[in-house]
Write an enzyme that holds these catalytic residues in place. Structure first.
Site, mmCIF file in Angstrom:
data_model
loop_
_atom_site.group_PDB
_atom_site.id
_atom_site.type_symbol
_atom_site.label_atom_id
_atom_site.label_comp_id
_atom_site.label_asym_id
_atom_site.label_seq_id
_atom_site.Cartn_x
_atom_site.Cartn_y
_atom_site.Cartn_z
ATOM 1 N N HIS A 19 -1.834 -3.896 -0.966
ATOM 2 C CA HIS A 19 -2.457 -3.511 -2.236
ATOM 3 C C HIS A 19 -3.974 -3.557 -2.143
ATOM 4 C CE1 HIS A 19 1.632 -4.724 -3.363
ATOM 5 N NE2 HIS A 19 1.510 -3.908 -4.382
ATOM 6 N N GLU A 77 6.439 9.156 -3.727
ATOM 7 C CA GLU A 77 5.078 9.613 -3.452
ATOM 8 C C GLU A 77 5.035 11.044 -2.923
ATOM 9 O OE1 GLU A 77 4.956 5.206 -3.598
ATOM 10 O OE2 GLU A 77 6.237 6.646 -2.544
ATOM 11 N N PHE A 110 -0.987 2.694 -5.420
ATOM 12 C CA PHE A 110 -1.927 1.983 -4.554
ATOM 13 C C PHE A 110 -2.164 2.813 -3.296
ATOM 14 C CE2 PHE A 110 -0.057 -1.430 -7.046
ATOM 15 C CZ PHE A 110 -1.166 -2.184 -7.399
ATOM 16 N N ALA A 111 -3.370 2.709 -2.746
ATOM 17 C CA ALA A 111 -3.719 3.494 -1.559
ATOM 18 C C ALA A 111 -2.761 3.243 -0.400
ATOM 19 C CB ALA A 111 -5.143 3.165 -1.126
ATOM 20 N N ASP A 112 -2.281 2.002 -0.284
ATOM 21 C CA ASP A 112 -1.394 1.656 0.828
ATOM 22 C C ASP A 112 -0.075 2.415 0.784
ATOM 23 O OD1 ASP A 112 -2.852 -0.984 1.955
ATOM 24 O OD2 ASP A 112 -2.939 -0.948 -0.227
ATOM 25 N N ILE A 171 0.191 5.730 0.013
ATOM 26 C CA ILE A 171 -0.038 7.173 0.133
ATOM 27 C C ILE A 171 0.800 7.784 1.248
ATOM 28 C CG2 ILE A 171 -1.994 6.847 1.702
ATOM 29 C CD1 ILE A 171 -1.690 9.679 -0.833
#
Length: 691
Positions: free
Chosen positions: A481, A412, A435-437, A439
């Site tokens: 997620h 990431e 997935f945002a988690d 980032i």
């Protein structure tokens, strides 16, 4: 054999760097901002600088003043940054000493440089990635040398930062993709007060052996002649092979770590004496004397360096400070006028069939890539075979090729940080965090490099980057997620954040985000992607025209209250975005004509004009979010509304969000209990209307 004129040039610049360091030390009350100098590192830095061409790119680090002198920057230009003066050509008084950036004629391009050790490795590797792509497509954006030389990237690092995980990500990608990047690692044996043996099991040379395919060289960085010959071979090899190389140069540290961390507080006299014996300046002086250069010539060169430093320092001290009125300049660069207004057709004639949000994103990117050859798309699993875990990039690799749409490793930090380097070459990256988690491993690059680049480069290096992130909870996605991360993102200044709630806005915002020359994060609610959630059917919409654009910062009223309810004082305003739009619509069925709904669409910049005007019209307001409520963006917005509209309000603006839990639980019943679904929204609306 190295030409004597080259050695004399190096000697003069070494003397200049030495005089600069002494001047700063002797004027500590004037040189009040924290700084480092290059004492002990001069030889390898000048050797590297002398082999770079204007078509190249360089990423110095905070001890690289000699490298900058070797590239042709004057002491006066460097001193303006040292003293944080308004005439600082790099950052306008915003940055530390030896934190350059440069875009112009006659010198290599230097992107924004941060203080975080090792962080430059990823953006610099992104430059190499951009160069390789431009070479692949034969782009006119690629700069070459006057004799057709291919550009290279020099990334300068200290050995201690090799323990940073992000350096590993950069090396991994550079070797995997065979990028033309030279990692110059200057090893002085120290990490502030920590010796090498205390903090790492191997030096950079041995560490790089694990990356099969990278060229390696270990040299004595205190010898200018050895360094010059070695860097000439390395730069030439990378120009020809287009493959990465790591140079590990051992150097003495003769100055303080910084002006604020003094060497005498943690280094012994014996240790300092050992390093002094390896001082590059007397070593080069002896070599010049052996070549027959006279003592008087060398003394004259030293005196000339001293007089120049005195003159430049006096001029820098006398220079004015920055204008306080400029403090807010360059957070963003201006958006093209065509992107600042809604254009194209939202509902073109003849397009009655509704498309899914996930397809709207796919179609938008397809049209972008058809029109802009410099556009590339990459991230985890977005390439050939899968086309994204939500099939949001399906078929794009087949259509545009693996050089334009490709997979990355689970990196990431690299995915986000590389866009700074890509953008500097003229490539326009679209990247995805799965997935945002997830980032957070990339957050360092987002905050340290991406968000600050435009501001700290005085607008020379805005990062044109479109970062896509699926967000939100639905259907038992569980703790890792289902995250909503807008408050975390909005705490970072220098980025824009959008959140479409339907297919038409998805396409229009995607086009605007891509055309914006600044970094834009697009939060895409995965629960709305496929239109399967009951009550969210309106997320599907006819596909807008190819030229449709929704400007960032323009909210939309998706449901109006009836005039009679407004006049009678029985109405309220509900401000939301993403999935909240559909929770609000479902809740409003119990309050016909009483609720006006604003879909923000863009969370930053925010359409405050529409928000405040609508709130004043109704006198009551609820801000709805999927995030946990306490300390959220929604609560902050509700407070701002109360301050700006208090004369028109019947009660303070309210916020409603999810329960204040650290994660979304897996079980569907628990997930529903956490989220602010239609039933909870209806209760909140009822309470608001009763006030």
């Amino acid at each position: 054999m190295i030409d004597t004129d080259v050695l004399l040039k190096a000697y003069r610049l070494m003397c200049m760097a030495q005089e600069m360091a002494a001047t700063y030390e002797n004027n500590r009350s004037v040189c009040k901002y924290v700084h480092s100098t290059s004492r002990g590192h001069e030889a390898i830095q000048l050797a590297a600088a002398f082999h770079l061409l204007p078509c190249d790119f360089a990423s110095p680090y905070y001890r690289d003043e000699s490298l900058l002198l070797g590239l042709g920057f004057t002491p006066f230009e460097l001193m303006l940054q040292l003293l944080a003066k308004g005439g600082d050509i790099f950052t306008g008084g915003r940055e530390y000493y030896s934190h350059p950036n440069f875009r112009g004629a006659g010198k290599p391009t230097i992107i924004h440089q941060s203080s975080a050790t090792g962080m430059q490795a990823i953006p610099s590797t992104g430059i190499g990635q951009g160069i390789q792509y431009l070479e692949t497509i034969g782009s006119s954006l690629l700069k070459r040398g006057s004799r057709g030389e291919a550009p290279v990237v020099l990334c300068s690092l200290g050995d201690t930062c090799m323990t940073e995980g992000e350096v590993s990500e950069a090396l991994q990608f550079a070797v995997l993709k065979k990028l033309p990047v030279i990692y110059l690692v200057q090893d002085n044996g120290w990490g502030i007060s920590v010796r090498a043996a205390e903090s790492r099991v191997s030096d950079a040379y041995d560490y790089a052996a694990a990356f099969t395919g990278i060229g390696r060289l270990r040299i004595d960085g205190s010898s200018f002649e050895d360094s010059y010959e070695a860097m000439g071979r390395v730069v030439g090899a990378v120009r020809d092979s287009r493959a990465p190389f790591l140079v590990h140069a051992r150097v003495p540290l003769l100055g303080h770590h910084t002006s604020g961390v003094r060497k005498e507080t943690y280094r012994s006299r014996e240790d300092l004496d050992q390093d002094t014996a390896r001082d590059p300046i007397p070593l080069l002086r002896r070599g010049l004397l052996e070549r027959g250069v006279s003592e008087s010539r060398l003394s004259a060169d030293r005196e000339d360096a001293r007089s120049q430093v005195v003159k430049h320092f006096a001029a820098a001290v006398a220079s004015p400070d920055p204008d306080p009125g400029s403090v807010s300049d360059f957070v963003f660069v201006p958006v093209p006028p065509a992107v600042n207004k809604e254009c194209g057709e939202r509902h073109p004639a003849g397009r009655g069939e509704k498309i899914l949000m996930v397809d709207a994103a796919l179609f938008a990117i397809r049209e972008i890539m058809e029109e802009y050859p410099e556009a590339v798309l990459y991230g985890q699993d977005v390439g050939r075979r899968l086309g994204g875990v939500f099939r949001e990039t399906a078929t794009l690799a087949e259509q545009f090729g693996d050089h334009r749409v490709f997979n990355t490793a689970i990196q990431e930090a690299y995915i986000i940080g590389s866009t700074a380097g890509m953008s500097a070459t003229g490539v326009k990256p679209i990247v995805e965090i799965q997935f945002a988690d997830y980032i957070y491993p990339g957050f360092n690059q987002l905050v340290t490099e991406i968000s600050k680049s435009c501001y700290l480069s005085c607008g020379k290096f805005p990062v044109q980057s479109l970062i896509r992130i699926p967000v939100g909870a639905y259907g038992g996605g569980g703790p890792y997620h289902s995250g909503s991360i807008e408050t975390t993102l909005l705490s970072v200044k220098g980025i824009k954040v959008v959140c479409p709630s339907n297919a038409a806005d998805m396409k229009g915002l995607m086009k605007a985000a891509f055309l914006d020359p600044n970094p834009v994060i697009m939060l895409e609610h995965k629960g709305l992607y496929w239109g399967k959630i009951p009550g969210a059917e309106e997320a599907k919409a006819p596909e807008p025209s190819r030229d449709y654009i929704v400007p960032l910062g323009q909210a939309r009223i998706v449901q109006e209250a009836s005039a009679d309810k407004v006049v009678s004082g029985e109405s309220c305003c509900l401000v939301t975005y993403g999935m909240g739009v559909y929770w609000a619509k479902a809740a409003c069925r119990d309050f016909p004509g009483q609720v006006e709904i604003i879909d923000l669409r863009t969370l930053y910049p925010l359409d405050e004009e529409l928000i405040y005007a609508t709130v004043k019209k109704h006198g009551k307001c609820l801000v709805l979010t999927e995030e946990p409520q306490n300390n959220s963006f929604a609560e902050a917005l509700a407070g701002r509304i109360s301050r700006h509209c208090w004369r028109s309000l019947d009660a303070p603006a309210e916020a409603l969000g999810a329960l204040d839990l650290p994660a979304v639980p897996m079980n569907l019943c628990l997930e529903k209990a956490m989220l602010p679904g239609p039933e909870k929204v209806a209760v909140a609306i009822g309470n608001l209307l009763s006030q």
